[in-house]
Write an enzyme that holds these catalytic residues in place. Structure first.
Site, mmCIF file in Angstrom:
data_model
loop_
_atom_site.group_PDB
_atom_site.id
_atom_site.type_symbol
_atom_site.label_atom_id
_atom_site.label_comp_id
_atom_site.label_asym_id
_atom_site.label_seq_id
_atom_site.Cartn_x
_atom_site.Cartn_y
_atom_site.Cartn_z
ATOM 1 N N ALA A 65 0.861 -1.177 0.000
ATOM 2 C CA ALA A 65 0.000 0.000 0.000
ATOM 3 C C ALA A 65 0.903 1.235 0.000
ATOM 4 C CB ALA A 65 -0.889 -0.015 1.232
ATOM 5 N N GLY A 109 0.577 -4.998 0.900
ATOM 6 C CA GLY A 109 -0.661 -5.073 0.131
ATOM 7 C C GLY A 109 -0.465 -5.719 -1.236
ATOM 8 N N GLU A 112 -0.701 -9.300 -0.582
ATOM 9 C CA GLU A 112 -2.105 -9.574 -0.237
ATOM 10 C C GLU A 112 -2.993 -9.540 -1.478
ATOM 11 O OE1 GLU A 112 -1.889 -6.436 2.705
ATOM 12 O OE2 GLU A 112 -2.407 -7.861 4.274
ATOM 13 N N GLU A 132 5.020 -4.967 6.883
ATOM 14 C CA GLU A 132 4.315 -3.856 7.553
ATOM 15 C C GLU A 132 4.855 -3.607 8.954
ATOM 16 O OE1 GLU A 132 2.874 -6.312 5.824
ATOM 17 O OE2 GLU A 132 1.182 -5.556 4.653
HETATM 18 N N1 DAK Z 1 4.602 3.135 -1.035
HETATM 19 C C1 DAK Z 1 5.001 4.278 -1.638
HETATM 20 N N2 DAK Z 1 6.123 4.387 -2.360
HETATM 21 C C2 DAK Z 1 6.895 3.301 -2.465
HETATM 22 C C3 DAK Z 1 6.556 2.062 -1.865
HETATM 23 C C4 DAK Z 1 5.335 2.007 -1.122
HETATM 24 N N3 DAK Z 1 4.896 0.875 -0.552
HETATM 25 N N4 DAK Z 1 7.542 1.175 -2.152
HETATM 26 C C5 DAK Z 1 8.437 1.820 -2.901
HETATM 27 N N5 DAK Z 1 8.066 3.101 -3.103
HETATM 28 C C6 DAK Z 1 8.743 4.141 -3.844
HETATM 29 C C7 DAK Z 1 9.953 4.675 -3.071
HETATM 30 O O1 DAK Z 1 9.554 5.636 -2.133
HETATM 31 C C8 DAK Z 1 10.788 5.250 -4.203
HETATM 32 O O2 DAK Z 1 10.231 6.492 -4.582
HETATM 33 P P1 DAK Z 1 11.197 7.780 -4.907
HETATM 34 O O3 DAK Z 1 12.049 7.969 -3.684
HETATM 35 O O4 DAK Z 1 11.990 7.326 -6.106
HETATM 36 O O5 DAK Z 1 10.221 8.873 -5.181
HETATM 37 C C9 DAK Z 1 10.537 4.272 -5.335
HETATM 38 O O6 DAK Z 1 9.309 3.606 -5.035
HETATM 39 C C10 DAK Z 1 11.625 3.227 -5.459
HETATM 40 O O7 DAK Z 1 11.822 2.649 -4.189
HETATM 41 P P2 DAK Z 1 13.276 2.429 -3.564
HETATM 42 O O8 DAK Z 1 14.190 3.555 -3.904
HETATM 43 O O9 DAK Z 1 13.082 2.119 -2.103
HETATM 44 O O10 DAK Z 1 13.751 1.118 -4.357
HETATM 45 P P3 DAK Z 1 14.706 -0.068 -3.860
HETATM 46 O O11 DAK Z 1 14.949 -0.914 -5.062
HETATM 47 O O12 DAK Z 1 15.885 0.474 -3.104
HETATM 48 O O13 DAK Z 1 13.843 -0.886 -2.784
HETATM 49 C C11 DAK Z 1 11.820 -1.985 -1.980
HETATM 50 C C12 DAK Z 1 12.707 -1.582 -3.206
HETATM 51 C C13 DAK Z 1 10.522 -2.552 -2.516
HETATM 52 C C14 DAK Z 1 12.569 -3.079 -1.189
HETATM 53 C C15 DAK Z 1 11.605 -0.750 -1.056
HETATM 54 O O14 DAK Z 1 11.103 0.320 -1.848
HETATM 55 C C16 DAK Z 1 10.631 -1.005 0.055
HETATM 56 O O15 DAK Z 1 10.989 -1.599 1.088
HETATM 57 N N6 DAK Z 1 9.390 -0.526 -0.102
HETATM 58 C C17 DAK Z 1 8.378 -0.594 0.927
HETATM 59 C C18 DAK Z 1 7.831 -1.982 1.068
HETATM 60 C C19 DAK Z 1 6.775 -2.059 2.167
HETATM 61 O O16 DAK Z 1 7.078 -1.675 3.335
HETATM 62 N N7 DAK Z 1 5.583 -2.493 1.814
HETATM 63 C C20 DAK Z 1 4.475 -2.564 2.776
HETATM 64 C C21 DAK Z 1 3.711 -1.266 2.739
HETATM 65 S S1 DAK Z 1 2.413 -1.227 3.961
HETATM 66 C C22 DAK Z 1 -5.113 -1.854 4.750
HETATM 67 C C23 DAK Z 1 -4.787 -2.998 4.129
HETATM 68 C C24 DAK Z 1 -3.525 -3.215 3.685
HETATM 69 C C25 DAK Z 1 -2.548 -2.283 3.883
HETATM 70 C C26 DAK Z 1 -2.858 -1.132 4.474
HETATM 71 C C27 DAK Z 1 -4.137 -0.908 4.929
HETATM 72 N N8 DAK Z 1 -6.421 -1.602 5.302
HETATM 73 C C28 DAK Z 1 -7.442 -2.631 4.980
HETATM 74 C C29 DAK Z 1 -6.736 -0.566 6.163
HETATM 75 C C30 DAK Z 1 -1.220 -2.581 3.415
HETATM 76 C C31 DAK Z 1 -0.129 -2.005 3.941
HETATM 77 C C32 DAK Z 1 1.146 -2.083 3.251
HETATM 78 O O17 DAK Z 1 1.282 -2.682 2.213
#
Ligand code: DAK
Length: 258
Positions: A65, A109, A112, A132
């Site tokens: 997400a 997400g 998921e 998360e």
């Molecule tokens: N959201 C927003 N931007 C993201 C992102 C994300 N999840 N993942 C990556 N990006 C963006 C980065 O900010 C970066 O943007 P700029 O800085 O270039 O503007 C660009 O994509 C490239 O990312 P990186 O520079 O970090 O690239 P790397 O190759 O170094 O790393 C990575 C890739 C995928 C390992 C890393 O980006 C990473 O760890 N990303 C976050 C992964 C993560 O934590 N995912 C979980 C998110 S929380 C809900 C239900 C579900 C959810 C929420 C609510 N409800 C029912 C209420 C779900 C929650 C989630 O998924």
């Protein structure tokens, strides 16, 4: 509806839906999930669609997400707005089969969303995770529920507590994905799996989807009774006659979804 965050192509009875927010690694926000729900609902109603494939790009299916969007929200926003509930509900209501073609990251997400699909075909570069916990939250669309049912408690706890990523080989070994193929061949493999599904009777296809999904909702005894009832009901269809006669006559079945 013109889409900005997904691309939809319909050909040969397959709807290919590509997630398309490359600047944010296809991070899921309300717009993307809304467009996805709309496209899938339209595919459900479209006679020219018999199977759906959801894909990202080669490097990322979806990195979760949108963290930027969520960082600006508080409890009341998320709770009152019931974040993503409507969109994910619409995706879950699609009765036609959905295949996830996962290449690169499927995190949070993104993982998921892949698990909401009926089965997952992964490229050998795929990485799955529920990170998360690193953001001070927990999974919210099935990462503690669907993942646990699929890979079991120990691995689901490991993934959700440590936030580590699972590679494609481990994902196949754990039952999260149905097949792993070289990343370059992923889309060919997913489209040809979709073509196989598309040639079956849609009645049987939707009955399979309902029956397998029922296994996650009920006891074995109830599930077996449900399956038996659905099996029996297939004998009211023309496609059952056609399928069995075609086998006996050593020819291809011509299903008419009746
Ligand atoms: N959201 C927003 N931007 C993201 C992102 C994300 N999840 N993942 C990556 N990006 C963006 C980065 O900010 C970066 O943007 P700029 O800085 O270039 O503007 C660009 O994509 C490239 O990312 P990186 O520079 O970090 O690239 P790397 O190759 O170094 O790393 C990575 C890739 C995928 C390992 C890393 O980006 C990473 O760890 N990303 C976050 C992964 C993560 O934590 N995912 C979980 C998110 S929380 C809900 C239900 C579900 C959810 C929420 C609510 N409800 C029912 C209420 C779900 C929650 C989630 O998924």
């Amino acid at each position: 509806m013109a889409y900005e965050t997904i691309i939809v192509e319909i050909e040969d009875y397959i709807a290919l839906v590509k997630l398309n927010r490359p600047d944010a690694m296809n991070a899921l926000n309300s717009q993307l999930l809304g467009e996805l729900a709309d496209a899938l609902t339209a595919a459900q109603a479209n006679d020219k669609v018999r199977c759906i494939v959801i894909a990202g790009s080669e490097k990322f299916f979806a990195a979760g997400a949108d963290i930027k969007m969520m960082s600006e929200m508080n409890f009341v926003d998320v709770f009152s707005g019931d974040l993503f509930a409507e969109e994910t509900g619409a995706i879950s209501r699609v009765r036609k089969p959905i295949i996830a073609a996962v290449s690169g990251y499927a995190l949070g997400g993104g993982c998921e969303l892949a698990m909401m699909c009926d089965f997952i075909i992964a490229g050998d570069n795929a990485k799955f995770g529920q990170p998360e916990i690193n953001l001070g939250v927990i999974a919210g669309m099935g990462g503690t529920q669907r993942l646990t049912r699929v890979v079991g408690k120990s691995k689901a706890m490991d993934m959700n507590l440590t936030g580590r990523f699972m590679d494609a080989e481990e994902a196949e070994r754990s039952g999260l994905v149905s097949r792993v193929v070289p990343a370059k061949k992923l889309m060919d493999e997913a489209m040809s799996a979709a073509a196989k599904v598309a040639e079956k009777s849609m009645i049987s296809v939707m009955a399979v989807k309902e029956s397998v999904n029922r296994a996650y909702e009920t006891t074995l005894t109830e599930g077996l009774a449900f399956e038996r009832r659905v099996f029996n009901s297939m004998f009211a269809t023309d496609d059952q006659k056609e399928g069995m006669n075609a086998f006996l006559e050593k020819r291809e079945a011509q299903f008419r979804d009746r």
